[in-house]
Design a protein around this motif. Sequence first.
Motif, PDB file in Angstrom:
ATOM      1  N   LEU A 165       1.183  -1.043  -0.023  1.00 56.40           N
ATOM      2  CA  LEU A 165      -0.087  -0.629  -0.078  1.00 56.40           C
ATOM      3  C   LEU A 165       1.000   1.526  -0.425  1.00 56.40           C
ATOM      4  O   LEU A 165       2.326   1.210   0.295  1.00 56.40           O
ATOM      5  CB  LEU A 165      -1.062   0.337   1.065  1.00 56.40           C
ATOM      6  CG  LEU A 165      -1.832  -1.417   1.267  1.00 56.40           C
ATOM      7  CD1 LEU A 165      -2.622  -1.380   2.622  1.00 56.40           C
ATOM      8  CD2 LEU A 165      -2.561  -0.428  -0.344  1.00 56.40           C
ATOM      9  N   ASN A 170      -1.911   2.952   4.361  1.00 61.23           N
ATOM     10  CA  ASN A 170      -1.286   2.228   5.555  1.00 61.23           C
ATOM     11  C   ASN A 170      -2.467   2.467   6.739  1.00 61.23           C
ATOM     12  O   ASN A 170      -1.925   1.312   7.524  1.00 61.23           O
ATOM     13  CB  ASN A 170       0.140   2.271   5.985  1.00 61.23           C
ATOM     14  CG  ASN A 170       1.058   1.531   4.040  1.00 61.23           C
ATOM     15  OD1 ASN A 170       1.203   0.041   4.154  1.00 61.23           O
ATOM     16  ND2 ASN A 170       1.048   2.517   3.559  1.00 61.23           N
ATOM     17  N   ARG A 176      -5.495  -2.915   4.965  1.00 60.28           N
ATOM     18  CA  ARG A 176      -5.036  -3.777   5.078  1.00 60.28           C
ATOM     19  C   ARG A 176      -5.505  -5.146   5.529  1.00 60.28           C
ATOM     20  O   ARG A 176      -4.748  -6.057   5.083  1.00 60.28           O
ATOM     21  CB  ARG A 176      -4.121  -3.486   6.199  1.00 60.28           C
ATOM     22  CG  ARG A 176      -3.509  -1.685   6.159  1.00 60.28           C
ATOM     23  CD  ARG A 176      -3.340  -1.426   7.176  1.00 60.28           C
ATOM     24  NE  ARG A 176      -3.819  -0.998   8.731  1.00 60.28           N
ATOM     25  CZ  ARG A 176      -3.700  -1.763   9.769  1.00 60.28           C
ATOM     26  NH1 ARG A 176      -2.941  -3.399   9.812  1.00 60.28           N
ATOM     27  NH2 ARG A 176      -4.259  -1.216  10.186  1.00 60.28           N
ATOM     28  N   HIS A 187       4.366  -7.533   3.196  1.00 66.24           N
ATOM     29  CA  HIS A 187       4.658  -5.824   2.964  1.00 66.24           C
ATOM     30  C   HIS A 187       5.070  -5.225   3.154  1.00 66.24           C
ATOM     31  O   HIS A 187       5.850  -4.896   3.634  1.00 66.24           O
ATOM     32  CB  HIS A 187       3.215  -5.584   4.259  1.00 66.24           C
ATOM     33  CG  HIS A 187       2.269  -4.331   4.033  1.00 66.24           C
ATOM     34  ND1 HIS A 187       0.820  -4.594   3.255  1.00 66.24           N
ATOM     35  CD2 HIS A 187       2.294  -3.030   4.248  1.00 66.24           C
ATOM     36  CE1 HIS A 187      -0.118  -3.318   3.425  1.00 66.24           C
ATOM     37  NE2 HIS A 187       1.550  -2.227   3.604  1.00 66.24           N
ATOM     38  N   ALA A 189       5.477  -1.441   2.304  1.00 65.08           N
ATOM     39  CA  ALA A 189       5.497   0.274   2.881  1.00 65.08           C
ATOM     40  C   ALA A 189       5.101   1.416   1.683  1.00 65.08           C
ATOM     41  O   ALA A 189       6.546   1.948   2.448  1.00 65.08           O
ATOM     42  CB  ALA A 189       4.984   0.814   3.651  1.00 65.08           C
ATOM     43  N   ARG A 210       3.305   3.667  11.881  1.00 62.28           N
ATOM     44  CA  ARG A 210       1.876   2.717  10.892  1.00 62.28           C
ATOM     45  C   ARG A 210       2.705   1.337  10.358  1.00 62.28           C
ATOM     46  O   ARG A 210       1.491   0.203  10.502  1.00 62.28           O
ATOM     47  CB  ARG A 210       1.928   3.404  10.243  1.00 62.28           C
ATOM     48  CG  ARG A 210       1.390   4.907   9.939  1.00 62.28           C
ATOM     49  CD  ARG A 210       1.521   5.767   8.785  1.00 62.28           C
ATOM     50  NE  ARG A 210       1.112   7.076   8.840  1.00 62.28           N
ATOM     51  CZ  ARG A 210       0.916   7.941   8.321  1.00 62.28           C
ATOM     52  NH1 ARG A 210       0.714   8.311   6.938  1.00 62.28           N
ATOM     53  NH2 ARG A 210       0.877   9.354   8.788  1.00 62.28           N
ATOM     54  N   GLY A 211       4.198   1.455   9.990  1.00 60.74           N
ATOM     55  CA  GLY A 211       4.614   0.288   9.788  1.00 60.74           C
ATOM     56  C   GLY A 211       4.731  -1.032  11.087  1.00 60.74           C
ATOM     57  O   GLY A 211       3.919  -2.028  11.239  1.00 60.74           O
ATOM     58  N   HIS A 214       1.275  -1.992  11.413  1.00 62.59           N
ATOM     59  CA  HIS A 214       0.429  -3.490  10.488  1.00 62.59           C
ATOM     60  C   HIS A 214       1.333  -4.608  10.949  1.00 62.59           C
ATOM     61  O   HIS A 214       0.928  -5.651  10.922  1.00 62.59           O
ATOM     62  CB  HIS A 214       0.711  -3.223   9.135  1.00 62.59           C
ATOM     63  CG  HIS A 214       0.274  -4.299   8.023  1.00 62.59           C
ATOM     64  ND1 HIS A 214      -1.079  -3.769   7.520  1.00 62.59           N
ATOM     65  CD2 HIS A 214       0.775  -4.719   6.715  1.00 62.59           C
ATOM     66  CE1 HIS A 214      -1.373  -4.791   6.350  1.00 62.59           C
ATOM     67  NE2 HIS A 214      -0.610  -5.313   6.565  1.00 62.59           N
ATOM     68  N   THR A 222       6.627  -5.833   7.369  1.00 65.92           N
ATOM     69  CA  THR A 222       6.713  -4.702   6.495  1.00 65.92           C
ATOM     70  C   THR A 222       7.754  -4.114   6.443  1.00 65.92           C
ATOM     71  O   THR A 222       8.864  -3.808   6.923  1.00 65.92           O
ATOM     72  CB  THR A 222       5.756  -3.731   7.201  1.00 65.92           C
ATOM     73  OG1 THR A 222       4.384  -4.781   7.302  1.00 65.92           O
ATOM     74  CG2 THR A 222       5.730  -2.380   6.346  1.00 65.92           C
TER      75      THR A 222
END
Length: 346
Positions: A165, A170, A176, A187, A189, A210-211, A214, A222
């Motif tokens: 994404l 994200n 997600r 993933h 990002a 954010r990473g 996820h 990620t």
Amino acid sequence: MLREFPVFTAAAVQAAPVYLDAAATAEKAARLIGEAAAKGARLVVFPEVFVPGYPYWNWITDPVTGSAWFEKLVRASVFLPGPEIETVAAAAAEHGVYVVIGVNERSPVSLGALYNTLVFLGPDGTMLGRHRKLVPTWAEKLTWTGGDGASLRVYDTEIGPLGGLACGENTNTLARFTLLAQGELVHAASYISLPVAPPDYDMAEAIRLRGQSHSFEGKVFTVVATSTISEEIIAAMEGVRPDARALLERKSSAWSGIIGPDGREVVPGLVDEEGIVTAEIDLARCIQPRQMHDITGHYNRFDIFRLEVNRTPHAAVSPRDPSTPGEGQAAGTAPAGPIVTEGDAP
């Protein structure tokens, strides 16, 4: 369907484009792919809209002034397929690596439509697919149109199920989850550095968080890649606004790194400076954390929750052929599971 648990090296590229020069930026990406491969990387992730750069004018001037720069960006943006992405694909094939790279994608039918697109390339240079950012963030709406659900896909690769994404999406929980529910374990990002955020907002820390969110929530790896602000970009934006340098030189605006399924950095990430972060990914590390929390399996209630994803590609015109059999038939009953997809593109 994952039967083995690959161990491989991933690389997150933190760099600036050759601003608004798609061919030169593609050549730079090809060189960086070679550098990452020399470090043992089998997956190389680049920043958001790396080719040919980000529309910073949207954040520092008015829409009328920025309109002239929108035209410059359209002229500098790329078609898919096209020679610029072929340059990157050739480097992927030369070094036998998977590549995820952000581009400004031109519409083949509209002069005024640009997409913020992630391109997924295989180690033989083929384009596995593309993801068009679903919702441009705030000021970005002056530049990009939104993508559709057709690109919310996870690719079955030799290094495991790969998805991705762009930047702010994200934080889109349903987007997600859609990738996680397709078995995503790796993933990508991709982000841009945005120093013009509010003074009390630490952009680099926000990207890292954010990473981590996820990875921890989905129990996946990620790979975060963020662009940097070059002197070339600052000089260009000073032509838009005299105080652009003060706005764009602020530190702690870019973070790139690799995060494990426990939500922690596999190796220390990179802040602000250009470089390549590499780390080993062992997909077997995704197993044990899911014994406790597996939100796409036993740690959910699909009899209570149901997510529908419309994968019908958007088009300017949808011709109807009256002779086409089965047109307009209702869909059957959806099976119980993490997601229900409709209108899957071929």
